[in-house]
Design a protein around this motif. Structure first.
Motif, mmCIF file in Angstrom:
data_model
loop_
_atom_site.group_PDB
_atom_site.id
_atom_site.type_symbol
_atom_site.label_atom_id
_atom_site.label_comp_id
_atom_site.label_asym_id
_atom_site.label_seq_id
_atom_site.Cartn_x
_atom_site.Cartn_y
_atom_site.Cartn_z
ATOM 1 N N LEU A 1 37.500 44.918 48.433
ATOM 2 C CA LEU A 1 36.498 45.707 49.141
ATOM 3 C C LEU A 1 36.923 47.166 49.216
ATOM 4 O O LEU A 1 38.085 47.468 49.462
ATOM 5 N N PRO A 2 36.006 48.107 49.016
ATOM 6 C CA PRO A 2 36.376 49.514 49.108
ATOM 7 C C PRO A 2 37.013 49.864 50.439
ATOM 8 O O PRO A 2 37.950 50.656 50.510
ATOM 9 N N GLU B 1 47.691 42.216 56.386
ATOM 10 C CA GLU B 1 46.939 41.375 57.314
ATOM 11 C C GLU B 1 45.585 41.975 57.648
ATOM 12 O O GLU B 1 44.616 41.251 57.866
ATOM 13 N N ASP B 2 45.507 43.305 57.675
ATOM 14 C CA ASP B 2 44.212 43.940 57.915
ATOM 15 C C ASP B 2 43.264 43.699 56.746
ATOM 16 O O ASP B 2 42.069 43.466 56.937
ATOM 17 N N LYS C 1 43.389 41.118 54.694
ATOM 18 C CA LYS C 1 42.987 39.715 54.770
ATOM 19 C C LYS C 1 41.881 39.535 55.793
ATOM 20 O O LYS C 1 40.906 38.810 55.554
ATOM 21 N N GLN C 2 42.039 40.179 56.942
ATOM 22 C CA GLN C 2 41.057 40.009 57.998
ATOM 23 C C GLN C 2 39.690 40.550 57.592
ATOM 24 O O GLN C 2 38.653 39.976 57.930
ATOM 25 N N LEU C 3 39.697 41.632 56.812
ATOM 26 C CA LEU C 3 38.434 42.192 56.341
ATOM 27 C C LEU C 3 37.711 41.207 55.442
ATOM 28 O O LEU C 3 36.487 41.011 55.543
ATOM 29 N N VAL C 4 38.460 40.542 54.559
ATOM 30 C CA VAL C 4 37.847 39.546 53.677
ATOM 31 C C VAL C 4 37.373 38.345 54.488
ATOM 32 O O VAL C 4 36.289 37.805 54.251
ATOM 33 N N ARG C 5 38.201 37.906 55.464
ATOM 34 C CA ARG C 5 37.789 36.778 56.305
ATOM 35 C C ARG C 5 36.455 37.062 56.999
ATOM 36 O O ARG C 5 35.584 36.200 57.055
ATOM 37 N N GLU C 6 36.309 38.252 57.517
ATOM 38 C CA GLU C 6 35.084 38.594 58.235
ATOM 39 C C GLU C 6 33.879 38.575 57.304
ATOM 40 O O GLU C 6 32.792 38.143 57.688
ATOM 41 N N PRO D 1 44.182 39.069 48.712
ATOM 42 C CA PRO D 1 45.419 39.574 49.324
ATOM 43 C C PRO D 1 46.315 38.416 49.733
ATOM 44 O O PRO D 1 45.838 37.417 50.280
ATOM 45 N N SER D 2 47.603 38.519 49.422
ATOM 46 C CA SER D 2 48.517 37.410 49.704
ATOM 47 C C SER D 2 49.899 37.933 50.037
ATOM 48 O O SER D 2 50.269 39.055 49.673
ATOM 49 N N ALA D 3 50.659 37.088 50.726
ATOM 50 C CA ALA D 3 52.042 37.383 51.093
ATOM 51 C C ALA D 3 52.949 36.363 50.413
ATOM 52 O O ALA D 3 52.487 35.289 50.004
#
Length: 206
Positions: A8-9, A17-18, A20-25, A184-186
């Protein structure tokens, strides 16, 4: 058609983590808007394709879906009809990890808001997943590498360390949540071996 877009742009320059959270939302928002008929058809198709995974399987670690997730009710019925022993997660205080045996028709209860429905127990301990010949795991998205985007608590990444080596882990998602771009991954994120969607089973790792 909507598809999961992890790049996402707005995610540029964000901490992991931010991002990841954007994709989750994004995924959760689309799941909430998914038509009920599409949900029912997806659940039935997922259950049909699950049959192909049960040859020689005696115990499966699965889960009872939350409202917006692909419904696993038909999948659990397929497992029950096949005579497979079913283990479902039980989340204790502080998201402690446990499993309990489930038989189709047994009551399931949501112990706290946002948690998946759980069987009554008794708890078998977090290492009970080692009994499973196959694991179905929830996900918000899966990419070509098998990277699974979870809900954010890390529950499955931790509990999967107790699975027997070589036990296939299959993520269950809608078709449009199977992503070709990297999620995104860890380093501690545990990749899955395959993905089960309404379109079928896809193996991602040997």
């Amino acid at each position: 058609m909507w598809t999961l877009s992890p790049s996402l742009p707005d995610a540029a320059g964000l901490e992991l983590e931010d991002a990841k959270q954007l994709v989750r939302e994004e995924v959760r928002r689309h799941r909430r808007d998914r038509p009920e008929r599409e949900r029912r058809e997806a659940a039935d198709a997922i259950a049909v394709h699950a049959h192909a995974l049960l040859d020689g399987v005696t115990t499966v670690a699965a889960y009872a879906a939350r409202p917006a997730e692909p419904d696993t009710g038909p999948l659990l019925e397929v497992l029950g009809e096949a005579g497979v022993e079913i283990l479902l997660p039980v989340l204790g205080p502080g998201l402690t990890r446990d499993w309990a045996t489930y038989r189709v028709g047994d009551p399931l209860a949501e112990r706290a808001p946002g948690r998946p429905p759980e069987p009554d127990g008794p708890g078998l301990g977090e290492a009970a997943i080692a009994q499973a010949d196959l694991v179905f795991a929830p996900a918000l998205g899966v990419d070509d590498r098998g990277v699974r985007l979870g809900q954010g608590g890390g529950w499955y990444d931790r509990v999967l360390t107790h699975a027997r080596p070589g036990t296939p882990v299959i993520a269950v998602v809608f078709d449009d949540e199977r992503c070709s771009d990297p999620l995104p991954s860890a380093p501690h994120d545990r990749p899955v071996d395959g993905v089960l969607t309404p379109s079928g089973v896809e193996w991602l790792r040997p």
